[in-house]
Design a protein around this motif. Structure first.
Motif, PDB file in Angstrom:
ATOM      1  N   SER A  94       1.051  -1.211   0.009  1.00  0.00           N
ATOM      2  CA  SER A  94       0.097   0.184   0.037  1.00  0.00           C
ATOM      3  C   SER A  94       0.863   1.223   0.124  1.00  0.00           C
ATOM      4  O   SER A  94       0.465   2.307  -0.808  1.00  0.00           O
ATOM      5  CB  SER A  94      -1.241  -0.005   1.225  1.00  0.00           C
ATOM      6  OG  SER A  94      -1.607  -1.213   1.254  1.00  0.00           O
ATOM      7  N   TRP A  97       2.379   1.782  -3.517  1.00  0.00           N
ATOM      8  CA  TRP A  97       0.965   2.080  -4.270  1.00  0.00           C
ATOM      9  C   TRP A  97       0.964   3.567  -4.284  1.00  0.00           C
ATOM     10  O   TRP A  97       0.841   4.218  -5.046  1.00  0.00           O
ATOM     11  CB  TRP A  97      -0.204   1.254  -4.126  1.00  0.00           C
ATOM     12  CG  TRP A  97      -1.107   1.722  -4.694  1.00  0.00           C
ATOM     13  CD1 TRP A  97      -2.219   2.672  -4.461  1.00  0.00           C
ATOM     14  CD2 TRP A  97      -1.701   1.199  -6.042  1.00  0.00           C
ATOM     15  NE1 TRP A  97      -3.130   2.829  -5.328  1.00  0.00           N
ATOM     16  CE2 TRP A  97      -2.744   1.934  -6.311  1.00  0.00           C
ATOM     17  CE3 TRP A  97      -0.933   0.175  -6.746  1.00  0.00           C
ATOM     18  CZ2 TRP A  97      -3.548   1.486  -7.712  1.00  0.00           C
ATOM     19  CZ3 TRP A  97      -1.847  -0.026  -8.027  1.00  0.00           C
ATOM     20  CH2 TRP A  97      -2.952   0.611  -8.452  1.00  0.00           C
ATOM     21  N   SER A 101       1.283   6.126  -7.409  1.00  0.00           N
ATOM     22  CA  SER A 101       0.286   6.522  -7.842  1.00  0.00           C
ATOM     23  C   SER A 101       0.065   7.864  -8.040  1.00  0.00           C
ATOM     24  O   SER A 101      -0.828   8.584  -8.667  1.00  0.00           O
ATOM     25  CB  SER A 101      -0.863   6.038  -7.135  1.00  0.00           C
ATOM     26  OG  SER A 101      -1.051   6.672  -5.680  1.00  0.00           O
ATOM     27  N   ILE A 106      -4.444   5.150 -13.036  1.00  0.00           N
ATOM     28  CA  ILE A 106      -4.929   3.924 -12.405  1.00  0.00           C
ATOM     29  C   ILE A 106      -5.586   3.064 -13.353  1.00  0.00           C
ATOM     30  O   ILE A 106      -6.670   3.423 -13.915  1.00  0.00           O
ATOM     31  CB  ILE A 106      -5.731   4.111 -11.309  1.00  0.00           C
ATOM     32  CG1 ILE A 106      -5.195   5.187 -10.050  1.00  0.00           C
ATOM     33  CG2 ILE A 106      -6.120   2.860 -10.575  1.00  0.00           C
ATOM     34  CD1 ILE A 106      -3.805   4.765  -9.610  1.00  0.00           C
ATOM     35  N   GLU A 108      -6.314  -0.545 -12.628  1.00  0.00           N
ATOM     36  CA  GLU A 108      -6.792  -1.328 -11.808  1.00  0.00           C
ATOM     37  C   GLU A 108      -6.612  -0.878 -10.446  1.00  0.00           C
ATOM     38  O   GLU A 108      -5.348  -0.697  -9.815  1.00  0.00           O
ATOM     39  CB  GLU A 108      -6.439  -2.685 -11.602  1.00  0.00           C
ATOM     40  CG  GLU A 108      -6.712  -3.704 -13.091  1.00  0.00           C
ATOM     41  CD  GLU A 108      -8.072  -3.815 -13.338  1.00  0.00           C
ATOM     42  OE1 GLU A 108      -8.804  -4.057 -12.448  1.00  0.00           O
ATOM     43  OE2 GLU A 108      -8.593  -3.909 -14.586  1.00  0.00           O
ATOM     44  N   ASP A 109      -7.842  -0.265  -9.619  1.00  0.00           N
ATOM     45  CA  ASP A 109      -7.491   0.126  -8.105  1.00  0.00           C
ATOM     46  C   ASP A 109      -6.940  -1.136  -7.429  1.00  0.00           C
ATOM     47  O   ASP A 109      -7.205  -2.246  -7.668  1.00  0.00           O
ATOM     48  CB  ASP A 109      -9.002   0.378  -7.685  1.00  0.00           C
ATOM     49  CG  ASP A 109      -9.441   1.557  -8.222  1.00  0.00           C
ATOM     50  OD1 ASP A 109      -8.726   2.657  -8.554  1.00  0.00           O
ATOM     51  OD2 ASP A 109     -10.594   1.810  -8.379  1.00  0.00           O
ATOM     52  N   ALA A 111      -7.064  -3.076  -4.568  1.00  0.00           N
ATOM     53  CA  ALA A 111      -8.042  -4.109  -3.934  1.00  0.00           C
ATOM     54  C   ALA A 111      -7.591  -5.416  -3.855  1.00  0.00           C
ATOM     55  O   ALA A 111      -6.982  -6.053  -4.777  1.00  0.00           O
ATOM     56  CB  ALA A 111      -9.366  -3.531  -4.673  1.00  0.00           C
ATOM     57  N   GLY A 120      -3.176  -4.118  -7.664  1.00  0.00           N
ATOM     58  CA  GLY A 120      -3.472  -3.207  -8.262  1.00  0.00           C
ATOM     59  C   GLY A 120      -2.371  -2.867  -9.511  1.00  0.00           C
ATOM     60  O   GLY A 120      -1.342  -3.699  -9.469  1.00  0.00           O
ATOM     61  N   LEU A 122      -1.124   0.209 -12.160  1.00  0.00           N
ATOM     62  CA  LEU A 122      -0.912   1.680 -12.426  1.00  0.00           C
ATOM     63  C   LEU A 122       0.093   1.826 -13.426  1.00  0.00           C
ATOM     64  O   LEU A 122       1.029   1.173 -13.561  1.00  0.00           O
ATOM     65  CB  LEU A 122      -1.083   2.584 -11.466  1.00  0.00           C
ATOM     66  CG  LEU A 122       0.365   2.458 -10.476  1.00  0.00           C
ATOM     67  CD1 LEU A 122       1.653   2.943 -11.122  1.00  0.00           C
ATOM     68  CD2 LEU A 122      -0.108   3.099  -9.008  1.00  0.00           C
TER      69      LEU A 122
END
Length: 141
Positions: A94, A97, A101, A106, A108-109, A111, A120, A122
């Protein structure tokens, strides 16, 4: 906490053949999961395509690959790879990310996904596409 980075190759219908070829050269373990295995095929061409594939060998060789879905643009040789960052800690992934980010697009988020507690994708502000996920075991073919 441990992370690894792996080259992630992108194909359209050729991922299985490519991974089997690399496996024949480098040896090691091959993992192949199809869109049918993941219950995510959205086009008649996709069920036997690879949604997740990887070859890893004891000598340190590692490559991942998948077949780009029909609904997504694909041109052989263009956007032919991602950088995959796989970790054992959701907090660490996270954090990476969040940093990557900034100014990114993005895809795919970040999750939970069917194959990972956290996944995810990006494209960063420099045009590099990153796939981040938390490692999870897979017992498929």
């Amino acid at each position: 906490m441990t992370i690894t980075t792996t080259t992630h190759l992108n194909f359209r219908g050729d991922a299985r053949a490519a991974l089997e070829f690399y496996h024949s050269i480098f040896g090691g373990e091959i993992v192949l999961a199809t869109y049918a295995d993941a219950h995510t095929a959205q086009d008649a061409a996709e069920p036997n395509w690879i949604t997740f594939g990887q070859v890893t060998a004891e000598n340190g060789f590692s490559v991942m690959a998948y077949d780009v879905q029909v609904r997504r643009p694909f041109e052989r040789g263009a956007n032919s790879f991602f950088v995959s960052v796989r970790g054992t800690s959701a907090d660490e992934i996270s954090t990476f990310w969040k940093g990557l980010s900034e100014g990114a697009t993005i895809v795919e988020d970040l999750a939970p996904a069917g194959w990972s507690p956290l996944y995810g994708m990006l494209t960063d502000r420099f045009g590099v596409t990153w796939v981040l996920d938390v490692a999870a075991g897979y017992s498929g073919s």
